[in-house]
Design an enzyme around this catalytic site. Sequence first.
Site, PDB file in Angstrom:
ATOM      1  N   GLY A   1      -3.353  -1.047  -2.885  1.00 51.59           N
ATOM      2  CA  GLY A   1      -3.572  -1.878  -1.776  1.00 51.59           C
ATOM      3  C   GLY A   1      -2.213  -2.664  -1.182  1.00 51.59           C
TER       4      GLY A   1
ATOM      5  N   ASN B   1      -1.715   4.842  -5.679  1.00 55.83           N
ATOM      6  CA  ASN B   1      -2.024   5.513  -7.117  1.00 55.83           C
ATOM      7  C   ASN B   1      -3.404   5.208  -7.690  1.00 55.83           C
ATOM      8  OD1 ASN B   1      -1.667   2.572  -7.261  1.00 55.83           O
ATOM      9  ND2 ASN B   1      -0.975   2.767  -9.499  1.00 55.83           N
ATOM     10  N   GLU B   2      -4.540   5.095  -7.080  1.00 54.14           N
ATOM     11  CA  GLU B   2      -5.808   4.804  -7.593  1.00 54.14           C
ATOM     12  C   GLU B   2      -6.215   5.727  -8.616  1.00 54.14           C
ATOM     13  OE1 GLU B   2      -4.578   4.281  -4.527  1.00 54.14           O
ATOM     14  OE2 GLU B   2      -5.718   2.391  -3.821  1.00 54.14           O
TER      15      GLU B   2
ATOM     16  N   LEU C   1      -5.221  -4.512  -4.899  1.00 57.14           N
ATOM     17  CA  LEU C   1      -6.330  -5.412  -5.173  1.00 57.14           C
ATOM     18  C   LEU C   1      -6.330  -5.689  -6.708  1.00 57.14           C
ATOM     19  CD1 LEU C   1      -8.985  -2.672  -3.402  1.00 57.14           C
ATOM     20  CD2 LEU C   1      -7.704  -4.446  -2.574  1.00 57.14           C
TER      21      LEU C   1
END
Lengths: 262, 262, 262
Positions: free
Chosen positions: A113, A137-138, A68
Amino acid sequence: MSGASPVLVELDERAGVAVVRLQQPPVNGLSLALLTELCLALQKLEDRRACRGLVLTSAVPGIFSAGLDITEMFGRSEERLGEFWRAVQQLWILLYGSRLATVAAVNGSSPAGGCLMALSCDYRIMADNPKYKIGLNETRLGIVAPFWFKDALLNTVGHRAAERSLQLGLLYSPQEAFKIGLVDELVPEEKIQARAAEVMAQWLAIPDHARQLSKSALRKQTLDHLLMHREADIQDFVRFISRDAIQKSLQKYMEMLKQKKA
Amino acid sequence: MSGASPVLVELDERAGVAVVRLQQPPVNGLSLALLTELCLALQKLEDRRACRGLVLTSAVPGIFSAGLDITEMFGRSEERLGEFWRAVQQLWILLYGSRLATVAAVNGSSPAGGCLMALSCDYRIMADNPKYKIGLNETRLGIVAPFWFKDALLNTVGHRAAERSLQLGLLYSPQEAFKIGLVDELVPEEKIQARAAEVMAQWLAIPDHARQLSKSALRKQTLDHLLMHREADIQDFVRFISRDAIQKSLQKYMEMLKQKKA
Amino acid sequence: MSGASPVLVELDERAGVAVVRLQQPPVNGLSLALLTELCLALQKLEDRRACRGLVLTSAVPGIFSAGLDITEMFGRSEERLGEFWRAVQQLWILLYGSRLATVAAVNGSSPAGGCLMALSCDYRIMADNPKYKIGLNETRLGIVAPFWFKDALLNTVGHRAAERSLQLGLLYSPQEAFKIGLVDELVPEEKIQARAAEVMAQWLAIPDHARQLSKSALRKQTLDHLLMHREADIQDFVRFISRDAIQKSLQKYMEMLKQKKA
C-alpha cells in the site's frame, strides 16, 4: 501518539503547495485511523482554492509507508473489514484522481500500500538508499493485490514488468525501481524535499485546467473501473481476507514480524 | 505563395514511393488551406496503385511543422471552427490508417500537430540537431490535446511517458525523444532523406497485404474510437476553443509569438 | 521417430517441476500430431497436484521450435485446416492460462509459433548465441499473425515495438530480443537448463494461489478474447489460408526451404 495527528499538513499559500507528512511510527502502517485522517486532509486540500500541488512524504525515518496495517485484516468482523477497505479505496480515489499536481517524495521503504500511494501521484522521487525497497509484494504474504493496485502499476511500468512484478511480489531497490520506471528519479536522501519542491514548480508552471484535463484523460478509465465496481470490490476483499487459509497466512506473517522486532 | 501549392508531391513510380514535402513558410502551420491540400494529396496517393510507400517531410528549413495554425482557432465562427477541426481529424485518419508504409523524416521542430503527424507514420527518423524539439506541448498554451492525439502518443511511448509528457506539455530534444521512443532513429540532418529511402525499402520488402493487415490489427481500435465519435469530438473542440478563457490564452500566445519575431 | 513420442516429459515430484522437451527433428515444427501430443502432456501436468512448475525447452540442437508446420497449411481440406487451427489455439490457451509457473528455456531459434510458445510462458531465458533468432515473422511469408499472437506480443514488448515487429516480421538476435524485452534474460547456451531451474525455484517460492490469481488478473482479458471468438477465429484462419494467393505464397516458401536443404 498522545492525540497528535499522524498526518502533518503544511500549506505554503504563496507557492500553492501543501506538504503532507505521514507520522505514524514505527512504519506508517495504514490503519483505519490513519486512512481516515489522511483522506480528510487530502479532501480539505482538494477543496482549498489556494492549494495547487501536493507533496506526499514521510516524517518517520527510513520508511515511506509499510502499506496496509496488517492488524486491520486479522480477526476482524466483516463490517469492520468492509469499513477498512472502503477507506483504502477512498485514499486511492482521492490521490489517483486528484486535481492537484502530486509528487511523492519516497524517503524510505515503500512496500504494498505504500507503493500504491507513490504510484498514485503524478511524479515519484526516491531517496537513493540501497536499503530502501519499493514494490507490490502482496503475493509473498499469500495475498493478492486488488485490480486497481494492478492497474496503477500497469499504467506505470507496462504490462510485462507488471506481470513479473506482481506474480513474484518483487521489492525493488531504488536503482532497480528507476530502471523499470517504477520511480521517475533518484536523489541523495538529504536532497529529496528540496528536489520535490523543484519538481513541483515545474508542474505548477502549467495552467491547472489544461493539466487537470490531460491527467483525467489518462486516468479516468482506470478510476472509473473501481468507481463502478466499488461495492463488489469491498465484498471480494472481505470474502477473500476472511478465508481460513488467508487468516493463517496473515497470522504467520505477524508472528514473523514480532520475532524480527524481538 | 503566389498560387504555388504548399504540398509538394514527388512520386517515384519505379520504387512505388511518394515523397510529400510541406512548404508553407514560415513554419508549415496547419491552416485549413494546407490541411485541405494535404488531405487531397494523401487521398490521391492512397488511391494510386503504383504508390506503396510515403515519406512525409518538410521543405522549410528547421521546421517539420509547428502544428495547427493558431489563427484558425482565434476569433472564428463556430462553423469555421468545425470545418477546421474536421480537416484536422481527416488528416489523422488518413495518415494513421494509411494502407501505405509511412515514414516521417522529421527534419526540424515538430510541436503539437506536427508531432501528431510524425506519430501517425509507421516509422520516425529525426535529424539529430539539438535545436529541434518534438512533443505534444498543448498544455503550455492552456489547451488540451484531444483524445486521439493522446492515443497516438500512448501507443508510441506507453502510458507512463504519455502521462508526464501530456501533463507537462514536454518538448523533447531529438536525443530525449529517441530515449523515450517518441522517434525511432536519429541521423545527421544532411542524411535524413537518404535514410528515409533506405528505411522505406525495408518496409516495402514485406508483402503489402500482410503488412497492411498487421498494421490494421494494431491501429483499428484507436482509429475506430475517433471514427465513432467524430461529430461529438468536433462539438467538444468548438465548445472548448470558443471559451473566453481559451480565446484569451490563444491571444496571449499569439502576441508572444509576434514579439518573438519582432 | 519410430513411434517414440515427440514430447519428452520429465517430472521431478520433489521439486514439483516438469521439464517438457520437444523432440521432433529437424525443427520441432508444430504439426497436428505434435500439437495433439503437446496439449495432452500439458493438460496432464495441469491436472497433476504434484506439479507446480513447467520448463518448456527443446531436445533438438539449435532450434526451439520453427513454429507451425507449414505442410499442415498447404493443400489441406477445410475440415483438416480447422482441426489444425483448433489445436494451435488449444496449445496457446493451455500455456498462456496455465496455473503452473512456466519458464521457456529458448535454446535455439524460435520464429512464429515457436516465439508464441515462449511468449506464453511466465519467463523467457534465451541462449546467447547470435545465430539464434526469435520473433513473429509471419508477414515475411505473406501471412498475418492472428490477433492472439499479436496480443501476447503486445503484452510483452508494448504497443510500439509490437507494431514495428509485426509489420516487418522482425526476427531478433538474442541481444536485440533482450533489449526490447522479448526475452527476460540471456545465458550461455550450456547453462540454460541450470538457469531455468534456478529461476523456477524463485517462482515457486511464492504461494501458488496468490501467484495464480495475480497471473490471471493480468492475462484473463487477453485469454477471454480468444475464448469468446474461438469459432470465428477458426473460420477466419481457414478462409484466409485457403486463398489462392496465400496458398501460392506458402508453396513458394516451401520450395525455398527445400532448396535451402538441398
